[in-house]
Motif scaffolding. Structure first.
Motif, PDB file in Angstrom:
ATOM      1  N   PHE A  97       3.031   8.451  11.716  1.00  0.00           N
ATOM      2  CA  PHE A  97       2.959   9.194  10.450  1.00  0.00           C
ATOM      3  C   PHE A  97       3.064  10.697  10.702  1.00  0.00           C
ATOM      4  O   PHE A  97       2.535  11.194  11.706  1.00  0.00           O
ATOM      5  N   HIS A 141       0.834  -1.199   0.000  1.00  0.00           N
ATOM      6  CA  HIS A 141       0.000   0.000   0.000  1.00  0.00           C
ATOM      7  C   HIS A 141       0.869   1.249   0.000  1.00  0.00           C
ATOM      8  O   HIS A 141       2.082   1.158   0.226  1.00  0.00           O
ATOM      9  N   HIS A 154       4.746  -0.163   0.097  1.00  0.00           N
ATOM     10  CA  HIS A 154       5.403  -0.940   1.148  1.00  0.00           C
ATOM     11  C   HIS A 154       4.457  -1.982   1.713  1.00  0.00           C
ATOM     12  O   HIS A 154       3.248  -1.926   1.478  1.00  0.00           O
ATOM     13  N   GLU A 187       6.173   7.185   6.911  1.00  0.00           N
ATOM     14  CA  GLU A 187       5.770   6.295   8.000  1.00  0.00           C
ATOM     15  C   GLU A 187       7.028   5.804   8.707  1.00  0.00           C
ATOM     16  O   GLU A 187       8.024   5.513   8.057  1.00  0.00           O
ATOM     17  N   HIS A 239       0.908   5.510   1.316  1.00  0.00           N
ATOM     18  CA  HIS A 239       0.293   6.626   2.038  1.00  0.00           C
ATOM     19  C   HIS A 239       0.576   7.905   1.248  1.00  0.00           C
ATOM     20  O   HIS A 239       1.724   8.363   1.211  1.00  0.00           O
TER      21      HIS A 239
HETATM   22 MN    MN Z   1       1.829   1.801   5.789  1.00  0.00          MN
END
Ligand code: MN
Ligand code: GLV
Length: 195
Positions: free
Chosen positions: A149, A87, A133, A94, A89
């Protein structure tokens, strides 16, 4: 990389109209100490699903106290063999620390270079903003990771869901041509992504 706050805090009024950047503030007179505490990570997530993992989010939607502060966290639980699928972000880098288990953490650069390592208790990782990742539990028992995050709402584009479980679905010919396979293979993959 959310924008900087202009006051001490701005506890989100989640019922207010979402403005151009974040939620409006709850009136100061209504702010209470418990707005700044969150117990959502005290319980294990339910990993009884096809991928064997569960993300519990401590973002602004769950924890309104982080509104405008450019910060949030997740708890991720993994059954043995469980994967938090690839996925992205879009709004945050992160970082994370392994609390329990042995976890393979990997990301792929925009130049398709794959970086990965198996991590244990206390070891940390960082995923640069916007890169694809995943994490996979490669140990014998359960695993648990706490992630953080630099956004109150990092967002997540889960790649298999974006491609195979969008609503409405992508045209099948986009997927057959992209992956250069027959419809049956695409339909088999799709049938798995009802989690
Ligand atoms: Mn993640
Ligand atoms: C893990 O990758 C997470 O997004 O919490």
């Amino acid at each position: 990389v959310d924008s900087d706050p202009l006051q001490d805090f701005c506890v989100a009024d989640l019922n207010g109209t979402l403005s151009i950047n974040g939620f409006p503030c709850k009136p100061i007179s209504k702010v209470i100490s418990s707005d700044f505490f969150f117990d959502g990570f005290t319980k294990e997530g339910n990993t009884s699903n096809g991928v064997g993992s569960a993300v519990t989010s401590g973002n602004v939607l769950a924890f309104p106290g982080v509104n405008t502060l450019g910060i949030s966290m997740n708890r991720v639980d993994y059954a043995p063999g469980g994967v938090n699928p690839p996925h992205i972000h879009p709004r945050a880098s992160e970082t994370g620390v392994i609390i329990q288990g042995e976890v393979l953490v990997g990301f792929i650069t925009t130049g398709n270079v794959y970086h990965s390592k198996v991590l244990k208790f206390g070891e940390m990782f960082v995923i640069p903003r916007g890169l694809a990742h995943f994490q996979m539990n490669v140990g014998k028992g359960k695993a648990m990771v706490i992630t953080a995050f630099n956004s109150q709402l990092p967002g997540a584009t889960i790649l298999p869901l974006a491609l195979f479980a969008s609503n409405p679905p992508l045209p099948i010919k986009v997927l057959t041509k992209t992956f250069q396979v027959e419809e049956k293979i695409i339909n088999d993959i799709k049938s798995k992504f009802i989690f």
